[in-house]
Design an enzyme around this catalytic site. Structure first.
Site, mmCIF file in Angstrom:
data_model
loop_
_atom_site.group_PDB
_atom_site.id
_atom_site.type_symbol
_atom_site.label_atom_id
_atom_site.label_comp_id
_atom_site.label_asym_id
_atom_site.label_seq_id
_atom_site.Cartn_x
_atom_site.Cartn_y
_atom_site.Cartn_z
ATOM 1 N N VAL A 95 0.870 -1.170 0.000
ATOM 2 C CA VAL A 95 0.000 0.000 0.000
ATOM 3 C C VAL A 95 0.908 1.220 0.000
ATOM 4 O O VAL A 95 1.704 1.403 0.920
ATOM 5 C CB VAL A 95 -0.958 0.033 1.213
ATOM 6 C CG1 VAL A 95 -1.676 1.373 1.300
ATOM 7 C CG2 VAL A 95 -1.967 -1.093 1.131
ATOM 8 N N HIS A 96 0.796 2.017 -1.057
ATOM 9 C CA HIS A 96 1.571 3.250 -1.205
ATOM 10 C C HIS A 96 0.593 4.419 -1.091
ATOM 11 O O HIS A 96 -0.315 4.534 -1.910
ATOM 12 C CB HIS A 96 2.246 3.318 -2.576
ATOM 13 C CG HIS A 96 3.221 2.219 -2.821
ATOM 14 N ND1 HIS A 96 4.554 2.352 -2.589
ATOM 15 C CD2 HIS A 96 3.047 0.959 -3.276
ATOM 16 C CE1 HIS A 96 5.175 1.226 -2.891
ATOM 17 N NE2 HIS A 96 4.270 0.370 -3.300
ATOM 18 N N ILE A 97 0.781 5.254 -0.081
ATOM 19 C CA ILE A 97 -0.041 6.446 0.105
ATOM 20 C C ILE A 97 0.883 7.640 -0.101
ATOM 21 O O ILE A 97 1.913 7.752 0.568
ATOM 22 C CB ILE A 97 -0.678 6.485 1.508
ATOM 23 C CG1 ILE A 97 -1.521 5.220 1.748
ATOM 24 C CG2 ILE A 97 -1.526 7.747 1.682
ATOM 25 C CD1 ILE A 97 -1.977 5.051 3.184
ATOM 26 N N VAL A 130 -2.098 5.166 -3.885
ATOM 27 C CA VAL A 130 -2.850 6.395 -3.669
ATOM 28 C C VAL A 130 -1.889 7.541 -3.963
ATOM 29 O O VAL A 130 -0.838 7.648 -3.335
ATOM 30 C CB VAL A 130 -3.382 6.482 -2.217
ATOM 31 C CG1 VAL A 130 -4.099 7.797 -1.987
ATOM 32 C CG2 VAL A 130 -4.290 5.290 -1.911
#
Length: 184
Positions: A95-97, A130
């Protein structure tokens, strides 16, 4: 890229070693005792714990109480991003925010699902990306494999199952384009 964890039909072994399972057990215990409870002021402690377990977190990040992270070593958060109370980051995949994001309370970022085409329903997962300057409003859900473009807004309780373009406002179940977002 989709990944598969276990297919009972072919009797494949689980992809995680005993060491990885022990690492996960340690994470659950430490996060449950020190990371999830407490006040907003404990954000630096939460960030320290996440980093100790492999998360890559920028500066000026806020992580509120009640956040749940399945595998911190699969988490990247950019500078000056806020993760609201009760956010669930179910991250078998990465998960890349991005930076300057607002992930509001009780948002679900879910990289895992099951392959319904097989009778054994094996676990599969895909990464979530994201972009920078994104606002994920309260209780929205982001499905595996989704990319949300820079400066997009996702309305409260939306269900995002497809990629969303940047500089636009999206909402609904399923999430659809509502209008362009003005550029300042």
């Amino acid at each position: 890229m989709k990944h598969e964890a276990l297919d009972l039909k072919t009797n494949r072994r689980h992809p995680w070693s005993l060491g990885q399972k022990l690492r996960r057990a340690c994470w659950i215990l430490i996060w449950g005792l020190l990371g999830r409870p407490g006040l907003r002021a404990f954000s630096p402690l939460r960030i320290l714990l996440l980093r100790l377990f492999g998360a890559r977190i920028g500066e000026g990040v806020l992580v509120c109480a009640g956040v749940k992270v399945l595998m911190p070593w699969n988490l990247v958060i950019g500078n000056y991003t806020a993760i609201g109370e009760g956010v669930e980051i179910y991250n078998y995949g990465q998960v890349h925010i991005g930076k300057n994001c607002c992930v509001s309370q009780r948002v679900w970022l879910c990289t895992g699902t099951h392959d319904y085409k097989l009778p054994s329903f094996p676990l599969i997962w895909d990464d979530i990306h994201v972009g920078d300057g994104v606002w994920l409003a309260a209780e929205s859900f982001v499905a595996p494999g989704v990319t949300i473009g820079d400066s997009a807004v996702v309305g409260a309780r939306s269900v995002v199952t497809r990629d969303l373009e940047g500089w636009s406002v999206h909402a609904g179940n399923p999430c659809v384009l509502i209008k362009p977002r003005p550029r300042a």
